[in-house]
Write an enzyme that holds these catalytic residues in place. Sequence first.
Site, PDB file in Angstrom:
ATOM      1  N   GLU A  33       0.595  -9.777  -0.251  1.00 48.36           N
ATOM      2  CA  GLU A  33      -0.826 -10.154  -0.239  1.00 48.36           C
ATOM      3  C   GLU A  33      -1.381 -10.232  -1.661  1.00 48.36           C
ATOM      4  O   GLU A  33      -2.220 -11.088  -1.968  1.00 48.36           O
ATOM      5  CB  GLU A  33      -1.616  -9.164   0.612  1.00 48.36           C
ATOM      6  CG  GLU A  33      -1.296  -9.297   2.104  1.00 48.36           C
ATOM      7  CD  GLU A  33      -1.880  -8.178   2.940  1.00 48.36           C
ATOM      8  OE1 GLU A  33      -2.498  -8.473   3.971  1.00 48.36           O
ATOM      9  OE2 GLU A  33      -1.712  -6.998   2.556  1.00 48.36           O
TER      10      GLU A  33
ATOM     11  N   GLU B 139       3.987  -5.066   8.554  1.00 52.32           N
ATOM     12  CA  GLU B 139       3.006  -4.095   9.040  1.00 52.32           C
ATOM     13  C   GLU B 139       3.123  -3.762  10.517  1.00 52.32           C
ATOM     14  O   GLU B 139       2.796  -2.639  10.934  1.00 52.32           O
ATOM     15  CB  GLU B 139       1.582  -4.600   8.735  1.00 52.32           C
ATOM     16  CG  GLU B 139       1.155  -4.436   7.288  1.00 52.32           C
ATOM     17  CD  GLU B 139       1.580  -5.604   6.409  1.00 52.32           C
ATOM     18  OE1 GLU B 139       1.138  -5.666   5.257  1.00 52.32           O
ATOM     19  OE2 GLU B 139       2.383  -6.448   6.875  1.00 52.32           O
TER      20      GLU B 139
ATOM     21  N   ALA C   4       0.823  -1.203   0.000  1.00 59.30           N
ATOM     22  CA  ALA C   4       0.000   0.000   0.000  1.00 59.30           C
ATOM     23  C   ALA C   4       0.862   1.258   0.000  1.00 59.30           C
ATOM     24  O   ALA C   4       1.941   1.293   0.594  1.00 59.30           O
ATOM     25  CB  ALA C   4      -0.904   0.003   1.224  1.00 59.30           C
TER      26      ALA C   4
ATOM     27  N   GLY D 227       1.175  -5.328   1.320  1.00 62.68           N
ATOM     28  CA  GLY D 227       0.152  -5.565   0.314  1.00 62.68           C
ATOM     29  C   GLY D 227       0.697  -6.170  -0.963  1.00 62.68           C
ATOM     30  O   GLY D 227      -0.053  -6.804  -1.716  1.00 62.68           O
TER      31      GLY D 227
END
Length: 278
Positions: free
Chosen positions: A134, A154, A85, A131
């Site tokens: 992910e 994170e 992100a 992300g």
Amino acid sequence: MTATTPTEEHRMNSTDVQADTGRIAVSYTHEGRVATVLIDRPRKLNALTLELLDDLHVELRAVENSDAQLVLLKTAGEKAFCVGADITQFADFTPVQMWKRWIAEGHRVFNFLAQLRQPTIAVVDGIAVGGGLELALACDLRVGGPGARLGLPETSLGTIPGWGGTERLTNVIGAARAKELIFTRRQLDAETALAWGLLTAVADRDGIDSATTELVDRILEGSPAAVQVSKQLVDAAAVGAPSAILEALASGFTASTHDFAIGVTAFRNKTTPIFTNS
């Protein structure tokens, strides 16, 4: 979005966005049977914004409605697959915005990617963290290059993996190893990721394309309907669906296809089947 007829090298410009948020480009090869989805934001290490996620969703919907039998997910540049992100975009979000928009949007797009009927392969060379990992986990298979580094950092930001990482990473490598990566923020190199099952194959930088092509060609040799239904069966089994019932229904469906007749005939004649996806 209306599905378009793919050409050998078809580039969709409708969702190209300004350089600061990147763009998504889609091309078709293998006579339209393989769709390559490119996330193109190398100057920002392919960091994901809300705009880029929305464009990715639009293009994935078009791919789903195309005649593609397999999807490759690639990113631009050599330094990073995707660093996750874009922190500069969500850093000032309120708790409600994080809950209602940021996390929800990531799940919406990654779940759509994971649920595509076509097999999906992420080509991971460089950093794939947060992300970015992910995103790769939302694909069925992952081919890694020598520079691959995979992790979920994170907790160093005071938050948690928010786009499906706790679930999909656990499904792939098991709970204990998933906890280790999340708790310690450890980044796995390509060989360790391969040993843990996080990567399907590893090749050097000059060989990553050929390794990916070899995997693609092997998948395309199978009946498209049988391969895609098999994917759905495995995904259903992962959430506890009864295989005895679903496999009976799926076997009945595949036995009714023209490809089944082609496969049986080729087996009897000891020839290579040429499936027609019908």
